[in-house]
Design a protein around this motif. Structure first.
Motif, short mmCIF file in Angstrom:
data_model
loop_
_atom_site.label_atom_id
_atom_site.label_comp_id
_atom_site.label_asym_id
_atom_site.label_seq_id
_atom_site.Cartn_x
_atom_site.Cartn_y
_atom_site.Cartn_z
N UNK A 1 0.81 -1.22 0.00
CA UNK A 1 0.00 0.00 0.00
C UNK A 1 0.84 1.26 0.00
N UNK A 2 1.89 1.33 0.83
CA UNK A 2 2.69 2.55 0.99
C UNK A 2 4.16 2.18 1.13
N UNK A 3 5.00 3.19 0.95
CA UNK A 3 6.44 3.00 1.15
C UNK A 3 6.88 3.43 2.54
N UNK A 4 6.02 4.12 3.27
CA UNK A 4 6.31 4.52 4.64
C UNK A 4 5.40 3.77 5.60
N UNK A 5 5.56 4.02 6.88
CA UNK A 5 4.79 3.30 7.89
C UNK A 5 3.31 3.63 7.79
N UNK A 6 2.48 2.65 8.10
CA UNK A 6 1.04 2.83 8.07
C UNK A 6 0.58 3.64 9.28
N UNK A 7 -0.49 4.42 9.09
CA UNK A 7 -1.07 5.16 10.21
C UNK A 7 -2.49 4.72 10.53
N UNK A 8 -3.27 4.27 9.53
CA UNK A 8 -4.62 3.78 9.78
C UNK A 8 -4.94 2.64 8.80
N UNK B 1 -10.75 -1.48 1.12
CA UNK B 1 -9.78 -1.26 2.19
C UNK B 1 -9.21 0.14 2.03
N UNK B 2 -9.20 0.92 3.10
CA UNK B 2 -8.63 2.27 3.10
C UNK B 2 -7.36 2.26 3.93
N UNK B 3 -6.29 2.83 3.37
CA UNK B 3 -5.01 2.89 4.07
C UNK B 3 -4.45 4.30 4.00
N UNK B 4 -3.74 4.68 5.04
CA UNK B 4 -3.01 5.95 5.09
C UNK B 4 -1.64 5.69 5.68
N UNK B 5 -0.70 6.57 5.39
CA UNK B 5 0.67 6.41 5.86
C UNK B 5 1.03 7.53 6.83
N UNK B 6 2.25 7.47 7.34
CA UNK B 6 2.70 8.46 8.30
C UNK B 6 2.83 9.85 7.69
N UNK B 7 2.88 9.97 6.36
CA UNK B 7 2.93 11.29 5.74
C UNK B 7 1.61 12.03 5.89
N UNK B 8 0.51 11.31 5.84
CA UNK B 8 -0.79 11.91 6.08
C UNK B 8 -1.33 12.77 4.96
N UNK B 9 -0.85 12.61 3.74
CA UNK B 9 -1.34 13.42 2.63
C UNK B 9 -2.29 12.66 1.71
N UNK C 1 -3.12 11.26 10.42
CA UNK C 1 -4.51 10.89 10.19
C UNK C 1 -4.94 9.95 11.31
N UNK C 2 -6.05 10.31 11.96
CA UNK C 2 -6.53 9.53 13.09
C UNK C 2 -7.43 8.37 12.65
N UNK C 3 -8.17 8.55 11.57
CA UNK C 3 -9.07 7.47 11.18
C UNK C 3 -9.75 7.75 9.85
#
Length: 475
Positions: free
Chosen positions: A208-215, A225-233, A258-260
């Protein structure tokens, strides 16, 4: 006689350690210093409240609308060890079971008959029935936030957890979820049939991402499935069967936490909230009557090699959660010790609800079911928000904190995050010395202001606001 100067300050803000909705957003739980409480999401009503002595709870997870709750201790003085999950039957008002691990519990996710526990580098799944039995264990990468998501609809099977590599998602398929037991007389409609088995084996890993997941978030069906990373953009929406990227949505350009992410029950829209204090609403399909904003350069991307940023999709609706510091403190507060229980003023959790005319005391009015948002802040704010696309059919706001007292949240707060436009990036024209051109520019300015006033707003409309009481909560 003591004539010393004293500072005047209000009482300390309410501390809500955790707030979370059940999978269907019918109820939500809150944990405070006094214990925990269960509320109906809409209409807002206190269902039950338990005072717990001897410590505090980190979070309380409801198992749908049943009386079973999962408790985890936390804070400076935890009621239970942080390495235990307590199964609490609220109908009996007592503990019925406990699960103990060798490390701190990071997160929980549950559905009917199943419980998934996230630890630092593994996820353990249990089957919950008359007894609690261990089903399986899956290795993950470093998962300090305890990320995991489980599909809760009838016949769904998906459990999404972090993969072994950073930014990857592992898709686990459990036995199908049981349908809820009907309440009352038997229904005349036949029960829903399970979906047909997939023609090909579903994917098990999504990069999903190249950085750590946040949600991590999934709708009840588990189809997306919705995913976000530590960048939050960026927010990425994936098809869990094929593993393909369905949509890529942009929250903003600056870094954020991103919280959720919450899917609308019909999976046509999604809501995203972050530490910027904003909730963004994106359309996932074209049948909702709303479309996401895009840059005016986006039509040129097939012909000109522009950066991917100019082809991004931005939210069509948004709302800024007001900071509570304006009416919490009347004077500067002293520095807080690092061990104090401090709640982030901007932290919140958002869920979707369905509003009918009967809920608004309008039984005679012909009106379709409307989807609205409920936002809970950790400083004690309860917001019911309507989307701008349906503002024409909505009645007047029931209660507005802005009209109640000064310093309360504003319904319309300007937001600075917007896609780039040609007008914003255009070169300024040279000045002209003729008076007619000056008059023409002033007329054009008036036309722009007139057009701006005629355009529909992008802010969600605040319909109702409730404040958490120190003694009775939202009761």
């Amino acid at each position: 006689m003591n004539l010393a100067r004293h500072s005047i300050s209000s009482t300390a803000p309410v501390l809500i350690f955790d707030a979370r909705f059940d999978p269907d957003c019918r109820i939500f739980t809150t944990s405070t210093k006094a214990g925990f409480a269960v509320y109906r999401a809409w209409p807002l009503q206190l269902l039950r409240k338990r005072e717990i002595t001897g410590g505090t709870l980190s979070f309380v997870v409801p198992l749908h609308t049943s009386s079973l709750l999962f408790l985890v201790g936390g804070g400076r003085s935890p009621r239970y060890p942080p390495n235990k999950v307590i199964l609490w039957d609220d109908a009996l008002a007592q503990e019925v079971a406990e699960l103990e691990f060798r490390e701190k519990v990071r997160g929980l996710a549950c559905r009917r008959g199943w419980l998934a526990v996230a630890l630092r580098r593994r996820v353990v799944v249990f089957q919950v029935g008359e007894t609690v039995s261990r089903y399986g264990e899956y290795d993950t990468c470093d998962n300090a936030k305890g990320l995991l998501a489980i599909a809760t609809a009838a016949h769904s099977t998906l459990l999404a957890i972090p993969g072994r590599q950073m930014g990857h998602i592992q898709l686990v398929h459990l036995p199908p979820c049981l349908a809820p037991q009907p309440i009352g007389p038997p229904s005349s409609t036949p029960p829903t049939r399970p979906p047909p088995a997939p023609t090909k084996h579903p994917v098990s890993i999504i990069a999903a991402h190249t950085t750590a997941l946040s949600t991590l978030s999934v709708p009840p069906s588990g189809r997306l499935l919705a995913t976000t990373s530590s960048r939050g953009t960026l927010i990425r929406i994936w098809d869990t069967t094929t593993g393909k990227l369905v949509r890529e949505l942009r929250r903003g350009t600056d870094k954020a936490e991103i919280y959720g992410v919450a899917f609308r029950p019909d999976e046509r829209e999604v809501c995203v909230w972050s530490d910027k204090g904003t909730a963004h609403v994106f359309a996932l399909t074209s049948g909702t009557g709303a479309s996401n904003r895009q840059s005016t350069f986006s039509p040129l991307t097939p012909f000109i090699p522009l950066p991917k940023y100019f082809d991004s999709e931005w939210s069509y609706a948004q709302y800024r959660i007001p900071s509570q510091s304006a009416h919490i403190s009347l004077s500067a507060q002293p520095a807080k010790p690092p061990t104090a229980d401090v709640v982030d003023e901007e932290k919140c959790v958002v869920g979707w609800i369905q509003v009918t005319p009967e809920d608004l005391d309008e039984p005679g009015r012909i009106r379709a079911i409307e989807y609205q948002l409920i936002a809970l802040t950790y400083t004690g704010g309860w917001y019911r928000l309507a989307l701008p696309s349906s503002s024409a059919t909505l009645s007047a706001p029931v209660s507005s904190p802005g009209s109640a007292r000064p310093g309360t949240p504003s319904v319309r707060d300007p937001l600075s995050t917007s896609p780039p436009s040609v007008r914003a990036l255009s070169m300024t024209r040279p000045r002209s010395s003729s008076g007619s051109s000056f008059a023409a520019r002033s007329d054009k300015g008036k036309e722009r202001e007139r057009d701006k006033d005629e355009k529909p707003g992008r802010d969600c409309i605040l319909q109702e606001y409730r404040r958490f009481g120190r003694w009775d909560g939202w009761g």
